[in-house]
Design a protein around this motif. Structure first.
Motif, short mmCIF file in Angstrom:
data_model
loop_
_atom_site.label_atom_id
_atom_site.label_comp_id
_atom_site.label_asym_id
_atom_site.label_seq_id
_atom_site.Cartn_x
_atom_site.Cartn_y
_atom_site.Cartn_z
N ALA A 214 55.75 45.14 40.77
CA ALA A 214 54.56 45.98 40.87
C ALA A 214 53.38 45.19 41.44
O ALA A 214 52.63 45.70 42.28
CB ALA A 214 54.20 46.55 39.50
N ALA A 215 53.21 43.94 41.00
CA ALA A 215 52.11 43.12 41.50
C ALA A 215 52.28 42.84 43.00
O ALA A 215 51.32 42.93 43.77
CB ALA A 215 52.04 41.81 40.71
N LEU A 216 53.50 42.51 43.41
CA LEU A 216 53.74 42.27 44.84
C LEU A 216 53.50 43.53 45.67
O LEU A 216 52.95 43.46 46.76
CB LEU A 216 55.17 41.77 45.06
N SER A 217 53.91 44.65 45.15
CA SER A 217 53.69 45.91 45.87
C SER A 217 52.20 46.20 46.00
O SER A 217 51.73 46.61 47.07
CB SER A 217 54.39 47.07 45.15
N ALA A 218 51.45 45.99 44.92
CA ALA A 218 50.01 46.23 44.96
C ALA A 218 49.33 45.28 45.94
O ALA A 218 48.44 45.69 46.70
CB ALA A 218 49.43 46.08 43.56
N LEU A 219 49.75 44.02 45.94
CA LEU A 219 49.15 43.05 46.87
C LEU A 219 49.48 43.40 48.32
O LEU A 219 48.63 43.26 49.20
CB LEU A 219 49.63 41.64 46.55
N THR A 220 50.68 43.86 48.57
CA THR A 220 51.05 44.26 49.92
C THR A 220 50.23 45.46 50.38
O THR A 220 49.74 45.50 51.51
CB THR A 220 52.56 44.59 49.98
N LEU A 221 50.06 46.44 49.50
CA LEU A 221 49.25 47.61 49.82
C LEU A 221 47.80 47.22 50.07
O LEU A 221 47.18 47.68 51.03
CB LEU A 221 49.35 48.63 48.68
N LEU A 222 47.27 46.34 49.22
CA LEU A 222 45.89 45.89 49.39
C LEU A 222 45.73 45.14 50.72
O LEU A 222 44.75 45.35 51.45
CB LEU A 222 45.48 44.99 48.22
N GLY A 223 46.69 44.29 51.05
CA GLY A 223 46.63 43.58 52.33
C GLY A 223 46.67 44.52 53.51
O GLY A 223 45.94 44.34 54.50
N GLY A 224 47.49 45.55 53.43
CA GLY A 224 47.54 46.54 54.50
C GLY A 224 46.24 47.30 54.65
O GLY A 224 45.77 47.55 55.78
N LEU A 225 45.64 47.67 53.53
CA LEU A 225 44.35 48.36 53.58
C LEU A 225 43.26 47.47 54.16
O LEU A 225 42.43 47.94 54.94
CB LEU A 225 43.96 48.82 52.17
N LEU A 226 43.28 46.19 53.79
CA LEU A 226 42.28 45.27 54.35
C LEU A 226 42.45 45.12 55.86
O LEU A 226 41.46 45.03 56.59
CB LEU A 226 42.38 43.91 53.67
N LEU A 227 43.69 45.11 56.33
CA LEU A 227 43.92 45.03 57.77
C LEU A 227 43.42 46.29 58.48
O LEU A 227 42.89 46.23 59.59
CB LEU A 227 45.41 44.83 58.06
N LEU A 228 43.62 47.45 57.86
CA LEU A 228 43.15 48.70 58.47
C LEU A 228 41.63 48.77 58.52
O LEU A 228 41.04 49.17 59.52
CB LEU A 228 43.70 49.90 57.70
#
Length: 116
Positions: free
Chosen positions: A99-113
Motif C-alpha cells: 500500500a505504501a509503495l502504491s501510494a508513493l507511486t501515485l504521488l510521484g505520478g501526480l507530482l510529475l503531472l
C-alpha cells in the motif's frame, strides 16, 4: 499421435511437484489431442511442451527449491522486491508495504503531472 502423447507425458513427468505434473499432463494431453483440429502438428506441440518442462525444471533447480505453496515462480524485482525482503513474511506488513509503495507511486505520478 501416440508418439506425441508419450512426449507430453514424459514432459509432465519432468516437473518437480506432483500437483503441477498432473495438471500439466492433463493440459498437454488435451492440447495434443486437439492439435489436429486446429491444423497443428501434435508432435511439434508436444515437443514445445517438453521444452517448456525442461525450462521449468531448470528454473526450479536454479531457485534452490523445487516447489513452494503455489509452485515455483519468478521472484519479484525492483522496489517491490526490496520492500518484501525488508518486511519479511508477515502478511499484514507485506500488505502495508504494498500500500505504501502504491501510494508513493501515485504521488510521484501526480507530482510529475503537476510540475511537468
Amino acid at each position: 499421435m501416440r508418439a506425441a502423447l508419450a512426449v507430453a507425458r514424459w514432459a509432465a513427468a519432468l516437473l518437480p511437484d506432483r500437483r503441477r505434473r498432473d495438471r500439466y499432463r492433463e493440459q498437454w494431453e488435451a492440447d495434443v489431442r486437439g492439435a489436429a483440429d486446429l491444423g497443428l502438428s501434435p508432435l511439434r506441440l508436444a515437443l514445445g511442451a517438453a521444452g517448456a518442462a525442461v525450462r521449468m525444471k531448470a528454473f526450479a533447480a536454479r531457485e534452490g527449491t523445487a516447489t513452494n505453496s503455489k509452485g515455483s515462480r519468478m521472484p519479484p524485482i525492483g522496489p517491490l522486491a526490496l520492500a518484501m525482503r525488508l518486511v519479511g513474511g508477515d502478511v499484514r506488513r507485506r500488505g502495508a508495504a504494498l500500500a505504501a509503495l502504491s501510494a508513493l507511486t501515485l504521488l510521484g505520478g501526480l507530482l510529475l503531472l503537476v510540475g511537468g
